[in-house]
Design an enzyme around this catalytic site. Sequence first.
Site, PDB file in Angstrom:
ATOM      1  N   ASP A 101       0.827  -1.200   0.000  1.00 28.20           N
ATOM      2  CA  ASP A 101       0.000   0.000   0.000  1.00 28.20           C
ATOM      3  C   ASP A 101       0.872   1.266   0.000  1.00 28.20           C
ATOM      4  OD1 ASP A 101      -2.212   1.974   0.913  1.00 28.20           O
ATOM      5  OD2 ASP A 101      -3.311   0.090   0.805  1.00 28.20           O
ATOM      6  N   ASP A 102       0.289   2.380   0.336  1.00 24.32           N
ATOM      7  CA  ASP A 102       0.918   3.701   0.281  1.00 24.32           C
ATOM      8  C   ASP A 102       2.260   3.722   1.018  1.00 24.32           C
ATOM      9  OD1 ASP A 102       1.279   6.388  -0.180  1.00 24.32           O
ATOM     10  OD2 ASP A 102      -0.582   7.022   0.778  1.00 24.32           O
ATOM     11  N   ARG A 178      -6.832  16.678   1.806  1.00 20.23           N
ATOM     12  CA  ARG A 178      -5.894  15.612   2.215  1.00 20.23           C
ATOM     13  C   ARG A 178      -4.489  15.893   1.668  1.00 20.23           C
ATOM     14  NH1 ARG A 178      -4.142  10.186   1.071  1.00 20.23           N
ATOM     15  NH2 ARG A 178      -4.194   8.870   2.914  1.00 20.23           N
ATOM     16  N   ASP A 214      -6.615   4.056  -5.750  1.00 25.84           N
ATOM     17  CA  ASP A 214      -7.254   4.905  -4.745  1.00 25.84           C
ATOM     18  C   ASP A 214      -7.598   6.279  -5.306  1.00 25.84           C
ATOM     19  OD1 ASP A 214      -8.301   5.431  -2.245  1.00 25.84           O
ATOM     20  OD2 ASP A 214      -6.508   4.793  -1.177  1.00 25.84           O
ATOM     21  N   MET A 215      -8.456   7.006  -4.565  1.00 26.12           N
ATOM     22  CA  MET A 215      -8.845   8.369  -4.935  1.00 26.12           C
ATOM     23  C   MET A 215      -9.386   9.024  -3.673  1.00 26.12           C
ATOM     24  SD  MET A 215     -11.762  10.305  -6.241  1.00 26.12           S
ATOM     25  CE  MET A 215     -11.930  11.603  -7.456  1.00 26.12           C
ATOM     26  N   ASP A 284     -12.970   2.531   4.516  1.00 18.32           N
ATOM     27  CA  ASP A 284     -11.734   2.526   5.288  1.00 18.32           C
ATOM     28  C   ASP A 284     -11.984   2.191   6.756  1.00 18.32           C
ATOM     29  OD1 ASP A 284     -10.116   3.056   3.168  1.00 18.32           O
ATOM     30  OD2 ASP A 284      -9.918   5.195   3.548  1.00 18.32           O
TER      31      ASP A 284
END
Length: 508
Positions: A101-102, A178, A214-215, A284
């Site tokens: 992931d990120d 964000r 993702d967005m 999430d």
Amino acid sequence: MGRLRFNMGLNPETFRWNLQPGKSFHSPECLMVYSKAGLGEMSRKFHCIVRNRIVPERFRDEPCPILLNSWEASYFDVTHSKIVSLSGAAAKLGIEMIVLDDGWFANRNDATSSLGDWKPDRKKFPFGIRGVAHQVEGEGLKFGIWIEPEMVSIDSELYRAHPEWCLHVPGREIHLGRNQLVLDLTRKEVVDGIYSLIKELIESSKSVSYIKWDMNRHLTEVYSTALQPEEQGEVEHRYVMALYGMHRRLSKDFPDIRIEGCSGGGGRFDLGMLYFIPQIWCSDNTDAMARLRIQHGTSLLYPAQCVGSHYSVVPNHVTQLWTRSRTRAFVAMCGTFGYELDPTLVSEKESSQIMQHIQVFKSIRNIIHKGNLYRLWSPFNTGFCSWLYVRDHSSSNSMHSTGQEAVVFIFNNTDNFWSSLVPRLRLRGLKPDAKYKILEPIPNTLNRIPANLQVVRTIKPMFLMGEKVVFMHGSTLMNAGIPVHFLTRDDCFMLHLVEVPEQEIDLN
């Protein structure tokens, strides 16, 4: 006679299309169903259409690998050695894929920078994505990766080179959401530039079989400097069409890569997206008790095989609530089923539970993903929730030539269960005259002491139906129902029903 009115089409509030002479405009398709038996039948019809007509054909009968996503395990603190460590532990549990992931790309140590710079951070991943993917595959696992290609950070090489590539109103202050901006996908050079980075990432790794797309912010200040003032009402529509176009190119260039859509969770649910990608992350918020309402509502339109749902640690990182392992597993099973945790930190006891969960899920997932859903109890109306999935094998390509199989999940989410009667759970969708063998693959490990009402753990398995195997008629299950006795606020049950011929029944 009553009246029914409904509006379909594009929202006129922000949409205007400057249609020139000789040009054409293709409006979105609208999908409708008719139900004379309420919302349940409506949902089942939508599910059938989504499964058989909407999601990409190559993924319709291919279950999503049971994956472990690195986000709640490490957040931005991902490295080559950490991912390899996660992979080794995950493989021992029976997990089938690791998703990075990120935090994997250059200078991405928090949410303030680097979106748009889709190159691996060589300090964290000295051997690149190809190197870590190769070692993940060496553990017998598939490899997936997270990207957020529609976004850009101000602190990024991409923004410094092309500040005009983001949506913004000239002459006005730019506002972050964000810590990021939205790229202007109405511009061909933006789409081509981003797509080339994604393509390079996939081709250089040689191992990506899954992408979490993702967005994480809304479209605001929706203005494209590439369009004329009279065309600004077209931006949002052009944006979505360009996004679909990118997914169309990905499907053509990399047809075997499974993509999960995500937007803070369920913000990306859209039949247009599901035409290109087979699943969407539901929320999430991974807390199992919160997920009951989230997934119940999502099921109105979307089948379980499209709903991203994972088992996470306790206390939950979002709600700080504790929930039993079996409850977290059962809720996640009513979706794609995966994990958000660090398996190297899991206790021996929970590791054993996870292995059991995975083994059981593999045996029933085709019923959940292909069966008809009956929402028996709504968490919006009571403190209970129950979902029943019924699959008729006589109309499928299953190894079973005839008969039905069903799986019912039963959840508690209220405090007054011990002093109030829980209604009998009446099943639906079964054959009234058929006989069913009822199994409980994961029996309860709690029991109540009648003398003082104390709930205690027990080595002896406690079966909801009183026995390991019970035989009942479909008519009895649908009319008399099943008595349910919850022992804790987060208590739950899962029953597996198999239609059997009359002669198989043995009451001794």
